[in-house]
Design an enzyme around this catalytic site. Structure first.
Site, PDB file in Angstrom:
ATOM      1  N   ARG A  22      -1.580  -8.260  -1.927  1.00 55.97           N
ATOM      2  CA  ARG A  22      -0.635  -7.285  -1.373  1.00 55.97           C
ATOM      3  C   ARG A  22       0.455  -7.996  -0.605  1.00 55.97           C
ATOM      4  NH1 ARG A  22      -4.533  -2.244   0.562  1.00 55.97           N
ATOM      5  NH2 ARG A  22      -5.692  -2.252  -1.371  1.00 55.97           N
ATOM      6  N   SER A 112      -2.613   0.656  -2.307  1.00 57.80           N
ATOM      7  CA  SER A 112      -3.501   1.670  -1.766  1.00 57.80           C
ATOM      8  C   SER A 112      -2.889   2.507  -0.646  1.00 57.80           C
ATOM      9  CB  SER A 112      -4.786   1.005  -1.311  1.00 57.80           C
ATOM     10  OG  SER A 112      -5.760   1.966  -1.052  1.00 57.80           O
ATOM     11  N   HIS A 113      -3.474   2.420   0.557  1.00 59.66           N
ATOM     12  CA  HIS A 113      -3.037   3.265   1.671  1.00 59.66           C
ATOM     13  C   HIS A 113      -1.788   2.721   2.360  1.00 59.66           C
ATOM     14  CE1 HIS A 113      -5.488   0.041   3.142  1.00 59.66           C
ATOM     15  NE2 HIS A 113      -4.959   0.203   4.327  1.00 59.66           N
ATOM     16  N   LYS A 125      -4.076  -5.882  -8.570  1.00 60.45           N
ATOM     17  CA  LYS A 125      -5.509  -6.133  -8.470  1.00 60.45           C
ATOM     18  C   LYS A 125      -6.101  -6.253  -9.866  1.00 60.45           C
ATOM     19  CE  LYS A 125      -8.457  -2.802  -7.186  1.00 60.45           C
ATOM     20  NZ  LYS A 125      -9.396  -1.977  -6.416  1.00 60.45           N
ATOM     21  N   ASP A 276      -5.745   9.005  -0.704  1.00 59.72           N
ATOM     22  CA  ASP A 276      -4.760   7.972  -0.374  1.00 59.72           C
ATOM     23  C   ASP A 276      -3.858   7.622  -1.557  1.00 59.72           C
ATOM     24  OD1 ASP A 276      -6.605   6.571  -1.906  1.00 59.72           O
ATOM     25  OD2 ASP A 276      -6.290   4.709  -0.816  1.00 59.72           O
ATOM     26  N   ASP A 278      -3.731   5.408  -3.947  1.00 59.68           N
ATOM     27  CA  ASP A 278      -4.276   5.164  -5.290  1.00 59.68           C
ATOM     28  C   ASP A 278      -5.501   6.027  -5.603  1.00 59.68           C
ATOM     29  OD1 ASP A 278      -5.759   3.762  -3.391  1.00 59.68           O
ATOM     30  OD2 ASP A 278      -6.378   2.236  -4.830  1.00 59.68           O
ATOM     31  N   ASP A 280      -8.510   6.437  -4.208  1.00 56.50           N
ATOM     32  CA  ASP A 280      -9.919   6.051  -4.054  1.00 56.50           C
ATOM     33  C   ASP A 280     -10.497   6.447  -2.694  1.00 56.50           C
ATOM     34  OD1 ASP A 280      -8.498   4.148  -2.665  1.00 56.50           O
ATOM     35  OD2 ASP A 280      -9.360   2.408  -3.695  1.00 56.50           O
ATOM     36  N   ARG A 281      -9.642   6.871  -1.764  1.00 60.65           N
ATOM     37  CA  ARG A 281     -10.160   7.285  -0.452  1.00 60.65           C
ATOM     38  C   ARG A 281     -10.193   8.795  -0.325  1.00 60.65           C
ATOM     39  NH1 ARG A 281      -8.063   3.298   4.317  1.00 60.65           N
ATOM     40  NH2 ARG A 281      -8.295   1.365   3.159  1.00 60.65           N
ATOM     41  N   THR A 343     -17.106  -5.766   4.184  1.00 57.35           N
ATOM     42  CA  THR A 343     -16.028  -4.819   3.893  1.00 57.35           C
ATOM     43  C   THR A 343     -15.381  -5.136   2.550  1.00 57.35           C
ATOM     44  OG1 THR A 343     -15.588  -4.436   6.219  1.00 57.35           O
ATOM     45  CG2 THR A 343     -13.756  -4.070   4.709  1.00 57.35           C
ATOM     46  N   GLU A 362     -17.871   3.315   2.762  1.00 57.99           N
ATOM     47  CA  GLU A 362     -17.253   2.542   3.833  1.00 57.99           C
ATOM     48  C   GLU A 362     -16.692   3.505   4.871  1.00 57.99           C
ATOM     49  OE1 GLU A 362     -15.345  -1.425   2.669  1.00 57.99           O
ATOM     50  OE2 GLU A 362     -14.558  -0.023   1.200  1.00 57.99           O
ATOM     51  N   GLU A 363     -16.652   3.036   6.125  1.00 54.68           N
ATOM     52  CA  GLU A 363     -16.110   3.867   7.207  1.00 54.68           C
ATOM     53  C   GLU A 363     -14.632   4.167   7.001  1.00 54.68           C
ATOM     54  OE1 GLU A 363     -13.607   2.249   9.048  1.00 54.68           O
ATOM     55  OE2 GLU A 363     -14.060   0.524   7.754  1.00 54.68           O
ATOM     56  N   SER A 364     -13.970   3.405   6.126  1.00 58.86           N
ATOM     57  CA  SER A 364     -12.525   3.532   5.921  1.00 58.86           C
ATOM     58  C   SER A 364     -12.208   4.627   4.901  1.00 58.86           C
ATOM     59  CB  SER A 364     -11.955   2.197   5.467  1.00 58.86           C
ATOM     60  OG  SER A 364     -12.656   1.724   4.322  1.00 58.86           O
ATOM     61  N   LYS A 375     -14.470   3.024  -5.222  1.00 59.26           N
ATOM     62  CA  LYS A 375     -14.642   4.237  -4.449  1.00 59.26           C
ATOM     63  C   LYS A 375     -13.791   5.321  -5.103  1.00 59.26           C
ATOM     64  CE  LYS A 375     -11.492   2.580  -0.757  1.00 59.26           C
ATOM     65  NZ  LYS A 375     -11.242   1.158  -1.018  1.00 59.26           N
TER      66      LYS A 375
HETATM   67  C1  VG1 Z   1      -9.436  -1.901   4.265  1.00 57.00           C
HETATM   68  C2  VG1 Z   1     -10.717  -1.187   4.627  1.00 57.00           C
HETATM   69  C3  VG1 Z   1     -11.808  -1.496   3.620  1.00 57.00           C
HETATM   70  C4  VG1 Z   1     -11.309  -1.117   2.214  1.00 57.00           C
HETATM   71  C5  VG1 Z   1      -9.996  -1.824   1.936  1.00 57.00           C
HETATM   72  C6  VG1 Z   1      -9.387  -1.415   0.618  1.00 57.00           C
HETATM   73  O1  VG1 Z   1      -9.644  -3.296   4.291  1.00 57.00           O
HETATM   74  O2  VG1 Z   1     -11.133  -1.536   5.919  1.00 57.00           O
HETATM   75  O3  VG1 Z   1     -12.969  -0.801   3.958  1.00 57.00           O
HETATM   76  O4  VG1 Z   1     -12.250  -1.475   1.243  1.00 57.00           O
HETATM   77  O5  VG1 Z   1      -9.048  -1.527   2.954  1.00 57.00           O
HETATM   78  O6  VG1 Z   1      -9.202  -0.033   0.556  1.00 57.00           O
HETATM   79  P1  VG1 Z   1      -9.209  -4.211   5.559  1.00 57.00           P
HETATM   80  O7  VG1 Z   1      -9.497  -5.612   5.133  1.00 57.00           O
HETATM   81  O8  VG1 Z   1      -7.763  -3.924   5.805  1.00 57.00           O
HETATM   82  O9  VG1 Z   1     -10.039  -3.743   6.707  1.00 57.00           O
HETATM   83  V1  VG1 Z   1      -7.900   0.575  -0.312  1.00 57.00           V
HETATM   84  O10 VG1 Z   1      -8.113   2.282  -0.464  1.00 57.00           O
HETATM   85  O11 VG1 Z   1      -6.654  -0.071   0.619  1.00 57.00           O
HETATM   86  O12 VG1 Z   1      -8.014  -0.177  -1.795  1.00 57.00           O
HETATM   87 CO    CO Z   2      -7.045   3.089  -1.861  1.00 59.12          CO
END
Ligand code: VG1
Ligand code: CO
Length: 542
Positions: A22, A112-113, A125, A276, A278, A280-281, A343, A362-364, A375
């Site tokens: 990214r 992603s987000h 990816k 989010d 893409d 997956d959240r 993570t 995941e908590e995220s 996810k």
């Molecule tokens: C974050 C989250 C992690 C998740 C990752 C990708 O990573 O904490 O739980 O798997 O994003 O999610 P980090 O290294 O910033 O804590 V996504 O929906 O951005 O593909």
């Molecule tokens: Co995502």
């Protein structure tokens, strides 16, 4: 059409993080930047005669990057590419297509987000033939390749028309443009009791789904409104935009505040959810009640058997280390294994492939199962809907009932974004250095039971991932975890994860920030957050 070989030079820093490479979009648009990384992918996993899936979340540069990748694939001898119409595919839909078509993997274009646009973020990816994110050994090999790359191959000539489903050719390569939604929607129908959910909707159940102007909109329109019969307008912000409407496509109470306000207001529907960039959240909200992602995972694990796909029970569950231990309590009651991984979704792949875990989270705001190897936001929404349809209870009732049975794991994550990278790393190294001195000491009235820098030993392939976050456990069962984000593109982000267990039902309705007060103070004292990074308060609380 002619294949040409361009000479190039290695570019610094093409190291994939938690989930792919990214960078700021202008960085990705620099000469050779995308090309170098894509050639490094092909050089690592092979291209000749192979079949790959390609699609992305529709953010700015998605369309042009897809054309570059198609031309490079053709020039590298790829036999067939399966591409989402308009170069769109949600991450879980891409994972499904990779598996369904038994391909050699796929390339997903997404950050992603992270926000999108000419000055925001872009990402690439690679996913493996099992549909899951490439494991570290593979991303390390790709990174090593970027450091010695000398040339890349690309076809010169016309672009591929991706505007409608159908089969076209690019040089000798076959390109199948597919409806991004159809196969995914069929998979969802095979997992859940759509009949029961339709009956729930007919009985007057209402929902709001916030697509956040990202890729999930078309999926949500098709599944929620057309197949499940929810009213038109149930899905808002459902058209994907290259800049996500200028928003942060991150489904949490801070960035999905419009949905939060509606759900806490007088005219709240029964159920709310958001996804989010893409897809997956997921964020789950009931009328007047927010469901923390860790609790959502635990509730889904405890009730999954109510959905057809999981009626035989779960083989095991897995959560990322910072995710709350709520799901562990469910696993214990179900007498199944609970795994704790670092993570990032790539660490769940082996457990899912080996049939050791069925549900992961995941908590995220990430939950998923063995139906794909990513996810999956809408999957979680549909499992919730299936559970609500069977139990005929509200989200609030289900959550309170869950806490009554298992106790409540109060949980919160505090993010400190855009920090000076050096200061953040310095803080983490000091904290790590202090680990051996911590057990047995007391901080802010809490006694430390243990402390370590989390290392994961994969029980399936024996690989080891070290330095995955500092965790400190207290004698009363509370926990704090600190780690630096691996998905950001600007400075460093400190993630501070906080957890406290409360068995007493009369204390299950506290504000989590209050319930976690002593734990928060202990974390600040322990890491010296203010002294080290100059910040008192997080800028995002989830
Ligand atoms: C974050 C989250 C992690 C998740 C990752 C990708 O990573 O904490 O739980 O798997 O994003 O999610 P980090 O290294 O910033 O804590 V996504 O929906 O951005 O593909
Ligand atoms: Co995502």
């Amino acid at each position: 059409m002619r294949s040409v070989t361009h000479s190039t030079q290695p570019i610094e820093g093409q190291k994939p993080g938690t989930s792919g490479l990214r960078k700021k979009t202008p960085v990705f648009m620099r000469p050779h930047y995308l090309e170098n990384f894509v050639q490094s992918i092909f050089d690592t996993v092979g291209a000749r005669g192979k079949t790959f899936v390609l699609g992305g979340d529709g953010r700015y540069f998605n369309d042009r990057a897809a054309q570059v990748i198609l031309k490079m694939a053709a020039a590298n001898g790829v036999a067939r590419m399966i591409v989402g119409q308009g170069a769109l595919l949600s991450t879980p839909a891409a994972s499904h297509l990779i598996r369904l078509n038994e391909t050699d993997g796929g390339i997903i274009l997404s950050a992603s987000h992270n926000p999108g646009g000419p000055t925001e973020d872009f990402g690439v990816k690679f996913n493996m033939p099992n549909g899951g994110p490439a494991p570290e050994a593979v991303t390390e090999a790709m990174f090593a390749r970027t450091r010695e790359i000398a040339e890349y191959r690309i076809l010169e000539g016309a672009e591929v028309d991706l505007s409608a489903p159908g089969r076209v050719t690019l040089g000798a390569m076959q390109v199948d443009v597919v409806d991004p939604v159809a196969d995914y929607a069929a998979l969802m129908e095979s997992l859940f009791d759509f009949e029961a959910i339709r009956a729930l909707v007919k009985s007057g159940f209402t929902m709001r789904f916030d697509g956040m102007c990202a890729v999930t909109g078309p999926y949500a329109h098709e599944i929620l409104e057309r197949r499940l019969g929810m009213a038109e307008g149930t899905v808002v912000q459902g058209a994907p935009l290259p800049d996500f409407g200028g928003h942060h496509p991150d489904p949490n109470p801070t960035w999905a505040h419009a949905l939060m306000e509606e759900m806490m207001g007088p005219k709240a529907p029964d159920f709310g959810a958001a996804s989010d960039g893409d897809g997956d959240r997921n964020m789950i909200v009931g009328r007047g009640i927010y469901v923390s992602p860790s609790d959502s995972l635990a509730v889904l694990a405890a009730n999954a058997h109510l959905a057809p796909a999981y009626k035989g029970g779960l083989k095991g569950v897995a959560r990322s280390m910072p995710t709350s231990c709520a799901v562990d309590r469910v696993a214990k009651a179900l007498r199944i294994e609970a795994y704790e991984t670092p993570t990032g979704w790539k660490f769940f792949g082996n457990l899912l492939d080996a049939g050791r875990a069925t549900l992961c989270g995941e908590e995220s705001f990430g939950t998923g199962s063995d139906h794909v190897r990513e996810k999956d936001g809408l999957w979680a929404v549909l499992l919730w809907l299936n559970i609500l349809a069977v139990r005929k209870a509200s989200v609030a009732e289900i959550l309170h009932d869950h806490w009554k049975t298992y106790g409540r794991n109060y949980y919160s994550r505090h993010d400190f974004e855009a920090l000076d990278t050096h200061a953040a790393e310095e803080m983490m190294s000091r904290l790590k250095a202090s680990i051996p001195t911590l057990p047995g000491t007391e901080i802010e009235g809490l006694a430390i039971l243990s402390a370590d820098d989390f290392a994961y030993h994969d029980p399936v392939d024996g690989s080891v991932a070290r330095a995955q976050g500092v965790r400190v456990r207290f004698t009363d069962g509370s926990r704090i975890v600190l780690r630096l984000s691996g998905t950001g593109t600007e400075g460093a982000t400190l993630r501070l994860y906080l957890e406290r267990y409360e068995p007493d039902p009369s204390r299950h309705d506290l504000d989590p920030q209050e319930a976690l007060g002593p734990v928060i103070r202990a974390a600040h004292a322990l890491a010296g957050i203010r002294e080290q990074i100059g910040r008192d308060r997080p800028n995002v609380i989830t």
